[in-house]
Motif scaffolding. Structure first.
Motif, PDB file in Angstrom:
ATOM      1  N   PRO A  50       0.852  -1.203   0.000  1.00  0.00           N
ATOM      2  CA  PRO A  50       0.000   0.000   0.000  1.00  0.00           C
ATOM      3  C   PRO A  50       0.880   1.242   0.000  1.00  0.00           C
ATOM      4  CG  PRO A  50      -0.861  -1.621   1.530  1.00  0.00           C
ATOM      5  CD  PRO A  50       0.469  -2.158   1.068  1.00  0.00           C
ATOM      6  N   SER A  51       0.579   2.186  -0.899  1.00  0.00           N
ATOM      7  CA  SER A  51       1.528   3.276  -1.144  1.00  0.00           C
ATOM      8  C   SER A  51       0.840   4.608  -1.395  1.00  0.00           C
ATOM      9  CB  SER A  51       2.409   2.935  -2.360  1.00  0.00           C
ATOM     10  OG  SER A  51       3.134   1.745  -2.160  1.00  0.00           O
ATOM     11  N   PHE A  52       1.643   5.659  -1.253  1.00  0.00           N
ATOM     12  CA  PHE A  52       1.218   7.026  -1.537  1.00  0.00           C
ATOM     13  C   PHE A  52       1.632   7.327  -2.975  1.00  0.00           C
ATOM     14  CE2 PHE A  52       1.896  11.772  -0.263  1.00  0.00           C
ATOM     15  CZ  PHE A  52       0.705  12.106  -0.880  1.00  0.00           C
ATOM     16  N   VAL A  53       0.631   7.479  -3.838  1.00  0.00           N
ATOM     17  CA  VAL A  53       0.861   7.685  -5.266  1.00  0.00           C
ATOM     18  C   VAL A  53       0.155   8.969  -5.692  1.00  0.00           C
ATOM     19  CG1 VAL A  53       0.626   6.626  -7.562  1.00  0.00           C
ATOM     20  CG2 VAL A  53       0.862   5.179  -5.538  1.00  0.00           C
ATOM     21  N   ARG A  54       0.660   9.600  -6.737  1.00  0.00           N
ATOM     22  CA  ARG A  54      -0.062  10.771  -7.246  1.00  0.00           C
ATOM     23  C   ARG A  54      -0.004  10.820  -8.773  1.00  0.00           C
ATOM     24  NH1 ARG A  54       3.481  16.046  -5.388  1.00  0.00           N
ATOM     25  NH2 ARG A  54       4.809  16.143  -7.236  1.00  0.00           N
ATOM     26  N   LEU A  55      -1.062  11.370  -9.348  1.00  0.00           N
ATOM     27  CA  LEU A  55      -1.112  11.647 -10.772  1.00  0.00           C
ATOM     28  C   LEU A  55      -0.706  13.096 -10.983  1.00  0.00           C
ATOM     29  CD1 LEU A  55      -4.521   9.992 -11.763  1.00  0.00           C
ATOM     30  CD2 LEU A  55      -2.224   9.055 -12.087  1.00  0.00           C
ATOM     31  N   ASN A  56       0.272  13.291 -11.855  1.00  0.00           N
ATOM     32  CA  ASN A  56       0.770  14.636 -12.131  1.00  0.00           C
ATOM     33  C   ASN A  56       0.406  15.009 -13.564  1.00  0.00           C
ATOM     34  OD1 ASN A  56       2.214  16.953 -12.686  1.00  0.00           O
ATOM     35  ND2 ASN A  56       4.084  16.265 -11.672  1.00  0.00           N
ATOM     36  N   PHE A  57      -0.636  15.833 -13.691  1.00  0.00           N
ATOM     37  CA  PHE A  57      -1.093  16.276 -15.000  1.00  0.00           C
ATOM     38  C   PHE A  57      -0.364  17.561 -15.389  1.00  0.00           C
ATOM     39  CE2 PHE A  57      -4.592  13.698 -13.389  1.00  0.00           C
ATOM     40  CZ  PHE A  57      -4.900  12.898 -14.484  1.00  0.00           C
ATOM     41  N   TYR A  58       0.794  17.388 -16.057  1.00  0.00           N
ATOM     42  CA  TYR A  58       1.544  18.489 -16.655  1.00  0.00           C
ATOM     43  C   TYR A  58       2.014  19.527 -15.619  1.00  0.00           C
ATOM     44  CZ  TYR A  58      -1.614  16.458 -20.128  1.00  0.00           C
ATOM     45  OH  TYR A  58      -2.351  15.581 -20.880  1.00  0.00           O
ATOM     46  N   ASN A  59       2.224  19.098 -14.375  1.00  0.00           N
ATOM     47  CA  ASN A  59       2.583  20.015 -13.273  1.00  0.00           C
ATOM     48  C   ASN A  59       1.527  21.094 -13.057  1.00  0.00           C
ATOM     49  OD1 ASN A  59       5.092  18.781 -12.690  1.00  0.00           O
ATOM     50  ND2 ASN A  59       6.049  19.872 -14.388  1.00  0.00           N
ATOM     51  N   LYS A  60       0.344  20.849 -13.575  1.00  0.00           N
ATOM     52  CA  LYS A  60      -0.765  21.797 -13.439  1.00  0.00           C
ATOM     53  C   LYS A  60      -1.726  21.350 -12.353  1.00  0.00           C
ATOM     54  CE  LYS A  60      -4.397  24.002 -16.212  1.00  0.00           C
ATOM     55  NZ  LYS A  60      -5.037  24.043 -17.553  1.00  0.00           N
ATOM     56  N   HIS A  61      -2.050  20.074 -12.352  1.00  0.00           N
ATOM     57  CA  HIS A  61      -2.914  19.500 -11.322  1.00  0.00           C
ATOM     58  C   HIS A  61      -2.250  18.242 -10.770  1.00  0.00           C
ATOM     59  CE1 HIS A  61      -6.197  21.660 -13.684  1.00  0.00           C
ATOM     60  NE2 HIS A  61      -6.183  22.229 -12.497  1.00  0.00           N
ATOM     61  N   ILE A  62      -2.110  18.181  -9.457  1.00  0.00           N
ATOM     62  CA  ILE A  62      -1.566  17.013  -8.758  1.00  0.00           C
ATOM     63  C   ILE A  62      -2.706  16.358  -7.992  1.00  0.00           C
ATOM     64  CG2 ILE A  62       0.119  16.162  -7.097  1.00  0.00           C
ATOM     65  CD1 ILE A  62       1.442  17.446  -9.491  1.00  0.00           C
ATOM     66  N   VAL A  63      -2.933  15.071  -8.233  1.00  0.00           N
ATOM     67  CA  VAL A  63      -4.005  14.343  -7.567  1.00  0.00           C
ATOM     68  C   VAL A  63      -3.383  13.244  -6.703  1.00  0.00           C
ATOM     69  CG1 VAL A  63      -6.119  13.006  -7.865  1.00  0.00           C
ATOM     70  CG2 VAL A  63      -5.539  14.811  -9.510  1.00  0.00           C
ATOM     71  N   ASN A  64      -3.522  13.386  -5.389  1.00  0.00           N
ATOM     72  CA  ASN A  64      -2.943  12.427  -4.451  1.00  0.00           C
ATOM     73  C   ASN A  64      -3.849  11.214  -4.280  1.00  0.00           C
ATOM     74  OD1 ASN A  64      -0.654  14.035  -3.859  1.00  0.00           O
ATOM     75  ND2 ASN A  64      -1.876  15.270  -2.457  1.00  0.00           N
TER      76      ASN A  64
END
Length: 369
Positions: free
Chosen positions: A72-86
């Motif tokens: 189980p981990s802390f992951v994030r989606l990085n959309f072009y350094n514009k929106h970060i979704v944890n």
């Protein structure tokens, strides 16, 4: 032969149907994708950020991906350094990225993950506190402009009460997150300098519940490194010279409440805070309050000049070694101003107390003047 063929077909179908998915599944839609630019999948572990996958988005922005995790981990989606979704994910999760109008600065969030919902819960608590703080700041400025000293005192007290209530609410929520690494990640919402006892208990709890988690191991290591400087621990000895070259020990202040004040002549925030420190020293010195200022200067003349100009009439010491000072290393000082409040028995009773927080603590100890 015909029956054998049918059996093989059935077995193949059963194997196909029982095949497990490869890790967490993340689907959703991101509006206005940028052509030929990568969306990054980032893993945060051991306080380091690592890109573990990436993909391109075509119009209209729909996507589906699998994220295989070791734990189980802390992951994030990085959309072009514009929106970060944890996200806090396990390999069993199937989550969806959705658009939300709740937060203009963070218009996307994840649904379908209880672990991630825990983080959103604490984020809401923190956001409410920050909104209330902004309201208090506006009232504080208004009272200061009007010269209303009583209103200023009331606002300071209200802020401290609100801060304590928020910390209690956060700790209560964290403690309920059994077996979820979200409880470990959420410690970032707390002031660890003043919450050692809680963090120590949390590390013990998680070391029993999920001892093999790297996030548990990080917290245990962090707590152990904090132990020597934790509230309730005996303050490490300081033995440095005054401007006249006379050695002074912290232990010589036993029997008094003493503020160890790390500062420097070149430190603008330190110099701005000095008038408040002078005022509190004058108010409480006769009741048993003293100050040991440890300078991180390198220039003796500048150090002495600042002491005189700011009218700092208490004890001053320094080895003039900047942040390589023996005392700075011992007390893990990475920035200034920084303070430790030491009780009459030599134990640490407060950290990084300045302005209203220091004044409130002194009032708690000595009573209002």
């Amino acid at each position: 032969m015909k029956n054998t063929f049918l059996l093989i077909v059935c077995l193949a179908a059963m194997i196909s149907c029982s095949k497990t998915k490869e890790g967490a599944v993340v689907t959703g839609n991101y509006e206005n994708p940028i052509k030929d630019e990568l969306v990054k999948v980032e893993l945060i572990k051991h306080n380091e950020l690592t890109v573990i996958d990436s993909f391109y988005l075509d119009t209209p922005g729909d996507f589906s991906l699998n994220i295989k995790l070791d734990e189980p981990s802390f992951v994030r989606l990085n959309f072009y350094n514009k929106h970060i979704v944890n996200m806090v994910l396990t390999n069993d999760d199937e989550v969806v990225l959705v658009k939300t109008d709740e937060d203009f600065n963070q218009p996307y969030r994840i649904t379908g993950s209880q672990n991630t919902d825990y983080i959103y819960q604490l984020t809401n608590i923190k956001n409410n506190f920050e909104a209330q703080t902004q309201d208090l700041n506006a009232k504080f400025i208004e009272a200061r402009n009007e010269g209303n000293m009583q209103a200023l005192e009331d606002i300071k007290e209200e802020f401290l009460d609100m801060q304590n209530a928020t910390n209690y609410e956060i700790k209560k929520a964290i403690w309920k997150m059994d077996n979820s690494i979200s409880g470990l990640l959420a410690t970032s919402f707390l002031d660890e300098e003043n919450e050692f006892s809680f963090l120590d208990s949390l590390a013990t709890k998680y070391n029993e519940q999920i001892p093999n988690s790297s996030y548990t191991q990080d917290l245990v290591e962090r707590v152990n490194s904090m132990r020597n400087l934790a509230i309730g621990s005996v303050a490490p000895e300081i033995n440095l010279p005054t401007p006249d070259g006379e050695p002074v020990k912290l232990s010589s202040f036993r029997g008094k409440y003493v503020l160890i004040d790390f500062w420097a002549a070149w430190c603008r925030p330190c110099r701005m805070e000095n008038p408040n420190v002078v005022r509190m020293y004058n108010e409480y010195h006769d009741k048993g309050f003293d100050i040991l200022s440890v300078s991180l200067d390198r220039d003796r003349a500048a150090w002495v000049d600042a002491i005189q100009k700011d009218n700092l009439t208490w004890t001053h010491v320094s080895d003039l070694k900047y942040f390589q000072s023996e005392a700075a290393a011992m007390y893990k000082i990475n920035s200034i101003p920084a303070t430790y409040l030491i009780g009459p028995d030599g134990t640490i009773i407060g950290k990084n107390l300045r302005g209203p927080s220091l004044e409130a603590k002194l009032k708690e100890i000595f009573g209002a003047i």
